[in-house]
Design an enzyme around this catalytic site. Structure first.
Site: not given
Ligand code: GLN
Length: 241
Positions: A95, A129, A194
């Site tokens: 990320c 997001r 993640h």
């Protein structure tokens, strides 16, 4: 057996959603096979750029952390990290750590933050997001699905010489538009995944290890008892869809 040297870059500032678990996973899967595994935590400041590493790991971070590390990146790490990538050192970047390898990052305020330029892609902040569980298919290790978690505003667009790490099965991936997830360039493996990613994706972890072990003349890895890891992966794949 050889000792594999892992550099955990910006370990204290780029570490969202348990990304350090990726370093633990790589270390344990090496040690369970009889290799040594030495982890060096490398954060701000000068260091001996002649130190040899087999794997460089960079975790994720919020825009604020990415902003404050750029000074150190360009003062002490940029030439070294670019050189490592061009010399085929294995890199796993998650990320924010992924984004920082690219050419630039356009923030939600329209600022253009120059990044490393070691891998040809750029990132542009977006809203809302991209948050949620992600499943993507990678062709690594004969092809398999990877399950992870993503939370990023940045939309990443790959340049010509850069292949995606995988194709999105469920979730957003690089930008929620072109169906790509992550990036592959030389021995760089970059992903928005993640979680931490590797503990429940053992095949992916072994692909990263094999990429580094090649330079030690090792081209295959003994089987491990991955019943727990694969049960966690199956649970995630079933849950995420
Ligand atoms: N700050 C970056 C973004 O929002 C990276 C986030 C992250 O590392 N999870 O896109």
């Amino acid at each position: 057996m050889d000792t594999i040297r892992i550099c955990h870059l910006y370990n204290d500032i780029l570490n969202l959603y348990g990304d350090t678990g990726n370093v633990v996973s790589m270390k344990k899967r090496l040690e369970w096979r009889g290799f040594g595994a030495e982890v060096t935590e490398l954060s701000f400041g000068k260091f001996d750029t002649n130190t040899k590493f087999d794997i460089i790991f960079i975790g994720g971070g919020q825009d604020f952390e990415q902003g404050i590390l750029t000074e150190d990146l360009f003062k002490y790490k940029a030439d070294w990290l670019t050189g490592q990538i061009e010399n085929d050192t294995t890199v796993l970047a998650i990320c924010g750590g992924y984004q920082m390898l690219g050419n630039y990052y356009i923030t939600d305020k329209g600022e253009n933050i120059e990044f490393l330029g070691a891998v040809d892609f750029y990132t542009k902040a977006s809203s809302p997001r991209m948050i949620g569980n992600i499943v993507y298919r990678t062709e690594l290790n004969g092809g398999h699905n990877v399950a992870a978690f993503e939370n990023h505003s940045g939309k990443t667009y790959l340049g010509k010489g850069v292949k995606p790490l995988g194709k999105v099965v469920k979730g957003f991936g690089n930008n929620g538009e072109d169906g790509t997830e992550g990036a592959r360039y030389r021995n760089v493996f970059a992903t928005y995944g993640h979680g931490p990613l590797l503990p429940k994706n053992p095949a992916f972890c072994d692909s990263i290890l094999l990429s580094a072990l090649k330079t030690h003349g090792v081209n295959d890895l003994s089987e491990l008892d991955d019943r727990i890891e694969n049960a966690a992966l199956k649970n995630a794949l079933d849950l995420y869809g």
